[in-house]
Design a protein around this motif. Sequence first.
Motif, mmCIF file in Angstrom:
data_model
loop_
_atom_site.group_PDB
_atom_site.id
_atom_site.type_symbol
_atom_site.label_atom_id
_atom_site.label_comp_id
_atom_site.label_asym_id
_atom_site.label_seq_id
_atom_site.Cartn_x
_atom_site.Cartn_y
_atom_site.Cartn_z
ATOM 1 N N PRO A 1 12.885 20.813 -9.103
ATOM 2 C CA PRO A 1 13.626 20.311 -10.239
ATOM 3 C C PRO A 1 13.867 21.808 -11.325
ATOM 4 C CG PRO A 1 12.980 18.109 -9.899
ATOM 5 C CD PRO A 1 11.370 19.590 -9.975
ATOM 6 N N SER A 2 15.254 22.203 -11.424
ATOM 7 C CA SER A 2 14.872 23.193 -11.751
ATOM 8 C C SER A 2 15.011 23.095 -13.364
ATOM 9 C CB SER A 2 16.822 23.935 -11.842
ATOM 10 O OG SER A 2 16.835 23.976 -10.481
ATOM 11 N N ASP A 3 15.077 21.179 -13.927
ATOM 12 C CA ASP A 3 15.133 21.762 -14.954
ATOM 13 C C ASP A 3 13.316 21.078 -15.131
ATOM 14 O OD1 ASP A 3 14.529 19.250 -14.033
ATOM 15 O OD2 ASP A 3 15.298 17.599 -15.124
ATOM 16 N N GLN A 4 12.162 21.076 -14.784
ATOM 17 C CA GLN A 4 10.743 21.357 -14.415
ATOM 18 C C GLN A 4 10.197 22.612 -14.796
ATOM 19 O OE1 GLN A 4 8.712 18.330 -15.624
ATOM 20 N NE2 GLN A 4 11.343 17.320 -15.751
ATOM 21 N N VAL A 5 10.356 23.672 -14.683
ATOM 22 C CA VAL A 5 10.418 24.753 -14.582
ATOM 23 C C VAL A 5 10.255 25.773 -15.782
ATOM 24 C CG1 VAL A 5 10.931 27.502 -13.002
ATOM 25 C CG2 VAL A 5 11.265 25.417 -11.474
ATOM 26 N N LEU A 6 8.464 25.927 -16.335
ATOM 27 C CA LEU A 6 9.073 26.467 -17.110
ATOM 28 C C LEU A 6 7.604 28.492 -16.837
ATOM 29 C CD1 LEU A 6 6.016 24.051 -18.651
ATOM 30 C CD2 LEU A 6 8.528 24.802 -19.374
ATOM 31 N N PRO A 7 8.778 29.108 -17.892
ATOM 32 C CA PRO A 7 7.923 30.442 -17.297
ATOM 33 C C PRO A 7 7.470 31.161 -16.844
ATOM 34 C CG PRO A 7 9.945 30.488 -19.142
ATOM 35 C CD PRO A 7 9.180 28.534 -19.219
ATOM 36 N N ASP A 8 6.276 30.107 -17.696
ATOM 37 C CA ASP A 8 4.731 30.727 -17.697
ATOM 38 C C ASP A 8 3.891 29.455 -16.608
ATOM 39 O OD1 ASP A 8 5.469 28.354 -19.082
ATOM 40 O OD2 ASP A 8 2.902 28.832 -20.764
ATOM 41 N N ALA A 9 4.563 28.807 -15.961
ATOM 42 C CA ALA A 9 4.113 27.612 -14.299
ATOM 43 C C ALA A 9 2.884 29.202 -13.890
ATOM 44 C CB ALA A 9 4.592 27.233 -14.144
ATOM 45 N N SER A 10 2.109 28.194 -13.292
ATOM 46 C CA SER A 10 1.183 28.476 -12.564
ATOM 47 C C SER A 10 0.797 27.393 -11.496
ATOM 48 C CB SER A 10 -0.010 29.776 -13.344
ATOM 49 O OG SER A 10 -0.702 28.971 -13.725
ATOM 50 N N LYS A 11 0.696 26.162 -12.094
ATOM 51 C CA LYS A 11 -0.061 25.112 -11.168
ATOM 52 C C LYS A 11 1.272 24.063 -11.515
ATOM 53 C CE LYS A 11 -4.580 26.564 -12.967
ATOM 54 N NZ LYS A 11 -5.380 25.604 -13.451
ATOM 55 N N PHE A 12 1.837 23.331 -10.849
ATOM 56 C CA PHE A 12 2.890 22.146 -10.682
ATOM 57 C C PHE A 12 2.224 20.894 -10.188
ATOM 58 C CE2 PHE A 12 5.455 26.247 -10.183
ATOM 59 C CZ PHE A 12 6.476 25.904 -10.886
ATOM 60 N N GLN A 13 2.635 19.749 -11.639
ATOM 61 C CA GLN A 13 2.422 18.591 -10.555
ATOM 62 C C GLN A 13 2.840 17.890 -9.707
ATOM 63 O OE1 GLN A 13 -0.718 16.754 -11.748
ATOM 64 N NE2 GLN A 13 -0.316 17.824 -14.484
ATOM 65 N N GLU A 14 1.949 17.737 -8.420
ATOM 66 C CA GLU A 14 2.133 17.438 -6.648
ATOM 67 C C GLU A 14 2.690 16.095 -6.890
ATOM 68 O OE1 GLU A 14 -0.893 13.588 -6.579
ATOM 69 O OE2 GLU A 14 -1.697 15.438 -6.466
ATOM 70 N N ASP A 15 3.296 15.410 -8.184
ATOM 71 C CA ASP A 15 4.735 14.001 -7.943
ATOM 72 C C ASP A 15 5.895 15.012 -7.659
ATOM 73 O OD1 ASP A 15 4.144 15.315 -10.528
ATOM 74 O OD2 ASP A 15 4.337 13.062 -11.319
ATOM 75 N N LEU A 16 5.729 16.876 -8.848
ATOM 76 C CA LEU A 16 7.204 17.323 -8.653
ATOM 77 C C LEU A 16 8.051 17.323 -7.252
ATOM 78 C CD1 LEU A 16 6.681 19.789 -12.011
ATOM 79 C CD2 LEU A 16 8.066 17.328 -11.789
ATOM 80 N N LEU A 17 6.602 17.893 -6.797
ATOM 81 C CA LEU A 17 6.675 18.499 -4.720
ATOM 82 C C LEU A 17 6.865 17.728 -4.235
ATOM 83 C CD1 LEU A 17 3.672 20.202 -5.197
ATOM 84 C CD2 LEU A 17 5.805 21.149 -5.890
ATOM 85 N N ARG A 18 8.449 17.531 -3.403
ATOM 86 C CA ARG A 18 9.272 16.788 -2.231
ATOM 87 C C ARG A 18 8.794 17.545 -1.161
ATOM 88 N NH1 ARG A 18 8.897 14.719 -6.235
ATOM 89 N NH2 ARG A 18 10.583 13.723 -7.754
ATOM 90 N N PHE A 19 8.195 18.984 -0.943
ATOM 91 C CA PHE A 19 7.781 19.783 -0.149
ATOM 92 C C PHE A 19 7.359 20.572 -0.208
ATOM 93 C CE2 PHE A 19 11.829 21.405 -1.068
ATOM 94 C CZ PHE A 19 11.612 23.072 -0.509
ATOM 95 N N VAL A 20 6.318 21.150 0.715
ATOM 96 C CA VAL A 20 5.783 22.604 0.424
ATOM 97 C C VAL A 20 5.907 22.993 2.130
ATOM 98 C CG1 VAL A 20 4.506 21.354 -0.730
ATOM 99 C CG2 VAL A 20 3.252 21.728 1.365
ATOM 100 N N VAL A 21 5.747 24.179 2.127
ATOM 101 C CA VAL A 21 5.907 24.982 3.165
ATOM 102 C C VAL A 21 4.869 26.567 3.574
ATOM 103 C CG1 VAL A 21 7.577 27.493 4.462
ATOM 104 C CG2 VAL A 21 8.108 25.704 2.776
ATOM 105 N N GLU A 22 4.205 26.457 4.454
ATOM 106 C CA GLU A 22 2.971 27.216 4.411
ATOM 107 C C GLU A 22 3.839 28.164 5.667
ATOM 108 O OE1 GLU A 22 0.324 27.996 3.020
ATOM 109 O OE2 GLU A 22 -0.498 25.640 1.858
ATOM 110 N N VAL A 23 3.509 29.537 5.457
ATOM 111 C CA VAL A 23 3.173 30.655 6.685
ATOM 112 C C VAL A 23 2.074 31.000 6.874
ATOM 113 C CG1 VAL A 23 4.379 32.750 6.988
ATOM 114 C CG2 VAL A 23 5.690 31.396 5.169
ATOM 115 N N VAL A 24 2.371 30.730 8.805
ATOM 116 C CA VAL A 24 0.715 31.146 9.120
ATOM 117 C C VAL A 24 0.424 32.201 9.549
ATOM 118 C CG1 VAL A 24 -0.516 30.861 11.496
ATOM 119 C CG2 VAL A 24 1.655 28.759 10.653
ATOM 120 N N SER A 25 -0.872 32.612 8.731
ATOM 121 C CA SER A 25 -1.303 34.147 8.678
ATOM 122 C C SER A 25 -2.394 33.762 10.156
ATOM 123 C CB SER A 25 -2.087 34.656 7.773
ATOM 124 O OG SER A 25 -1.471 34.419 6.245
#
Length: 181
Positions: A82-106
Motif C-alpha cells: 500500500p502506497s501509504d506504507q512505503v518509507l523512503p529508507d525501507a529495505s524490508k517489508f513485513q509479510e502481512d503487507l504483501l498480497r502477492f510476490v513475483v520471482e523472475v527465474v534465473s
Amino acid sequence: MTIAEDRAVELQEQIRLPRSMRLRLTRNGLTLVPITQAHWTTQRRIASQIEERLPGWTAVGEFSVIPPREGYSPEPDVSAVPSDQVLPDASKFQEDLLRFVVEVVSPESEERDYSTKSDHYALRGIEAYLVVNVLTARWTLLTRPQGGTYRHAVTGDFGEKIEIPVEDQTLVLDSSQFMRV
C-alpha cells in the motif's frame, strides 16, 4: 536465526558486487547469482505495470520479507505494498503487507523459485505468488495458500494476460512485454 546465519547475513551486506550480480543467502549457503538482461527487463516491466494498473499501491523490489522464518528471509524480485506504507529508507517489508510476490527465474534459481520459495511464501500467507520463467517464456500463478502450500495454479505462455487478485482489485499484467532469454 543461528549465529552462523547471522554472520552470513552480515557478510552478505558487506560484500560489494557488480550490479550484474547478486548474492543470495539460501539454505545451502551464499550463492552468487548473475542477472541477465531478460531478468532485469522483465522485472522492471512488471514494476511499471504495477505502478500503472494498481491504484493505491507502490511497486517494490530488491527487499527482504520479514520476519525471517526457519532462518530465511526471501527477497522477491517484485511486489507491491500500500502506497501509504512505503518509507523512503525501507529495505524490508513485513509479510502481512504483501498480497502477492513475483520471482523472475534465473538459470541458477529455477528449482528454488518453483519449490522452496513457493513453500516460504505460502507459509507466510501471501495470497498470490507469480513465477515468471524467462528461460521458457511461461508463467505460473499460485494462489490459495493453505498449510504452507498453494492449492491452486494457473500457467500460461508469454503473451497471455495474468490476473492477480489484490484485495478488492485485480492487477492485470501483460506478459507480452516480458523478455525471454
